[in-house]
Design a protein around this motif. Structure first.
Motif, PDB file in Angstrom:
ATOM      1  N   MET A   1      15.981  17.325 -12.639  1.00 52.24           N
ATOM      2  CA  MET A   1      15.473  18.576 -12.137  1.00 52.24           C
ATOM      3  C   MET A   1      14.957  19.394 -13.316  1.00 52.24           C
ATOM      4  O   MET A   1      15.645  19.567 -14.310  1.00 52.24           O
ATOM      5  CB  MET A   1      16.567  19.300 -11.379  1.00 52.24           C
ATOM      6  N   SER A  53      15.154  14.821 -17.897  1.00 53.41           N
ATOM      7  CA  SER A  53      13.750  14.830 -17.477  1.00 53.41           C
ATOM      8  C   SER A  53      12.961  13.616 -17.955  1.00 53.41           C
ATOM      9  O   SER A  53      11.730  13.607 -17.875  1.00 53.41           O
ATOM     10  CB  SER A  53      13.076  16.115 -17.966  1.00 53.41           C
ATOM     11  N   THR A 122      19.177  11.771  -8.273  1.00 50.76           N
ATOM     12  CA  THR A 122      18.083  12.570  -7.715  1.00 50.76           C
ATOM     13  C   THR A 122      17.645  13.666  -8.687  1.00 50.76           C
ATOM     14  O   THR A 122      16.489  14.067  -8.692  1.00 50.76           O
ATOM     15  CB  THR A 122      18.504  13.221  -6.385  1.00 50.76           C
ATOM     16  N   TRP A 123      18.544  14.122  -9.532  1.00 53.41           N
ATOM     17  CA  TRP A 123      18.238  15.199 -10.472  1.00 53.41           C
ATOM     18  C   TRP A 123      17.833  14.685 -11.851  1.00 53.41           C
ATOM     19  O   TRP A 123      17.505  15.462 -12.727  1.00 53.41           O
ATOM     20  CB  TRP A 123      19.428  16.155 -10.599  1.00 53.41           C
TER      21      TRP A 123
END
Length: 142
Positions: A1, A53, A122-123
């Motif tokens: 995220m 990231s 997911t993050w």
């Protein structure tokens, strides 16, 4: 995220700037030890912001290992700072804690005994711990 990654990056950067500011304003043994503590903590935070990231697992693994190098040196740097701040004569214990951290860092860099892989959540990416992790935690809590 992305938001989590950016926030973590700026926290690491701010922590490093605080450590550098304290060291530059008043150089001393305790302030140098505090700077080393902020440096290792910032290395962990900043590299993990890149880890979260990362675009692929290969780059994520590199950032995970860089970040974990910072983590490995947080306990000896914290111990060193406390002994300097309190004026305690614990030189041999400080040296021993840095040697242990150095040995753990060699294991981290040249084997998969610390990090056995990377998992995509997911993050973002996050490392999968390996079997030597409990030994490090035991050392950390000593």
């Amino acid at each position: 995220m992305l938001i989590l990654s950016i926030a973590q990056f700026f926290c690491g950067l701010l922590l490093l700037l605080i450590g550098g500011l304290i060291l530059s304003r008043r150089p001393s043994k305790a302030n140098s030890a505090f700077f080393l503590l902020t440096l290792s903590t910032s290395a962990w935070l900043i590299s993990y912001s890149f880890l979260i990231s990362a675009k692929d697992g290969e780059n994520a693994l590199i950032f995970a290992k860089i970040g974990y190098l910072g983590v490995l040196f947080i306990p000896p740097n914290l111990y060193h700072f406390i002994t300097c701040f309190l004026g305690l004569n614990k030189r041999s214990k400080c040296i021993f804690s840095f040697i242990v951290a150095f040995l753990f860092s060699l294991i981290l860099l040249f084997t998969d005994f610390f990090i056995k892989g990377i998992h995509r959540y997911t993050w973002g990416y996050y490392p999968i711990s390996s079997f030597i992790q409990p030994f490090y935690l035991f050392y950390y809590f000593l």
